[in-house]
Design a protein around this motif. Structure first.
Motif, PDB file in Angstrom:
ATOM      1  N   ARG A  13      38.105  34.162  32.146  1.00 33.22           N
ATOM      2  CA  ARG A  13      37.284  33.652  33.072  1.00 33.22           C
ATOM      3  C   ARG A  13      37.763  33.321  34.390  1.00 33.22           C
ATOM      4  O   ARG A  13      37.373  33.668  35.383  1.00 33.22           O
ATOM      5  N   GLN A  14      38.989  32.318  34.170  1.00 30.38           N
ATOM      6  CA  GLN A  14      39.686  32.024  35.373  1.00 30.38           C
ATOM      7  C   GLN A  14      40.178  33.078  36.225  1.00 30.38           C
ATOM      8  O   GLN A  14      40.079  33.111  37.503  1.00 30.38           O
ATOM      9  N   GLN A  16      38.913  36.118  36.321  1.00 30.78           N
ATOM     10  CA  GLN A  16      37.683  36.792  36.953  1.00 30.78           C
ATOM     11  C   GLN A  16      37.181  35.803  38.140  1.00 30.78           C
ATOM     12  O   GLN A  16      36.651  36.511  39.221  1.00 30.78           O
ATOM     13  N   GLN A  17      37.191  34.558  38.069  1.00 32.53           N
ATOM     14  CA  GLN A  17      36.857  33.784  38.927  1.00 32.53           C
ATOM     15  C   GLN A  17      37.651  33.853  39.997  1.00 32.53           C
ATOM     16  O   GLN A  17      37.122  33.901  41.430  1.00 32.53           O
ATOM     17  N   ASN A  20      36.771  37.022  41.884  1.00 36.41           N
ATOM     18  CA  ASN A  20      35.460  37.014  42.513  1.00 36.41           C
ATOM     19  C   ASN A  20      35.671  36.194  43.886  1.00 36.41           C
ATOM     20  O   ASN A  20      34.943  36.524  44.892  1.00 36.41           O
ATOM     21  N   ARG A  21      36.380  34.948  43.862  1.00 29.76           N
ATOM     22  CA  ARG A  21      36.610  34.221  45.055  1.00 29.76           C
ATOM     23  C   ARG A  21      37.270  35.104  46.235  1.00 29.76           C
ATOM     24  O   ARG A  21      36.614  35.034  47.429  1.00 29.76           O
ATOM     25  N   SER A  24      34.746  37.594  47.713  1.00 27.46           N
ATOM     26  CA  SER A  24      33.831  36.987  48.439  1.00 27.46           C
ATOM     27  C   SER A  24      34.321  36.362  49.739  1.00 27.46           C
ATOM     28  O   SER A  24      33.732  37.012  50.847  1.00 27.46           O
ATOM     29  N   TYR A  58      42.925  30.942  45.655  1.00 26.26           N
ATOM     30  CA  TYR A  58      41.439  31.099  45.268  1.00 26.26           C
ATOM     31  C   TYR A  58      41.087  30.616  43.993  1.00 26.26           C
ATOM     32  O   TYR A  58      39.812  30.609  43.537  1.00 26.26           O
ATOM     33  N   SER A  59      41.890  29.760  43.500  1.00 22.80           N
ATOM     34  CA  SER A  59      41.560  29.262  41.970  1.00 22.80           C
ATOM     35  C   SER A  59      41.067  28.008  42.256  1.00 22.80           C
ATOM     36  O   SER A  59      41.012  27.287  43.576  1.00 22.80           O
ATOM     37  N   ARG A  60      40.382  27.058  41.339  1.00 21.49           N
ATOM     38  CA  ARG A  60      39.717  25.860  41.574  1.00 21.49           C
ATOM     39  C   ARG A  60      40.797  24.828  41.991  1.00 21.49           C
ATOM     40  O   ARG A  60      41.774  24.837  41.467  1.00 21.49           O
TER      41      ARG A  60
END
Length: 66
Positions: A13-14, A16-17, A20-21, A24, A58-60
């Motif tokens: 999930r991370q 993929q996030q 996506n970031r 974007s 790009y990670s949180r």
């Protein structure tokens, strides 16, 4: 669900996030510069691993809204 399955799901999930970031941000930059939309589909992991610099960018973040 076992611990291994949970950790794998979290990692996927991370990953993929991050993807996506990155896409974007690339799409926004391409639109501002007037470049074709195909530029935003760039994704170049090496053997499925995210580049450490890309991961950091790009990670949180650890910042939280109050």
């Amino acid at each position: 669900m076992s611990i291994q399955e949970k950790s794998r799901a979290l990692m996927v999930r991370q990953h993929q996030q991050v993807k996506n970031r990155q896409q974007s941000m690339l799409m926004r930059a391409a639109q501002e510069l007037g470049l074709p939309e195909e530029v935003s589909h760039y994704w170049n992991p090496i053997q499925g691993k995210v580049d450490p610099t890309t991961q950091t960018l790009y990670s949180r973040s650890n910042a939280a809204m109050s």
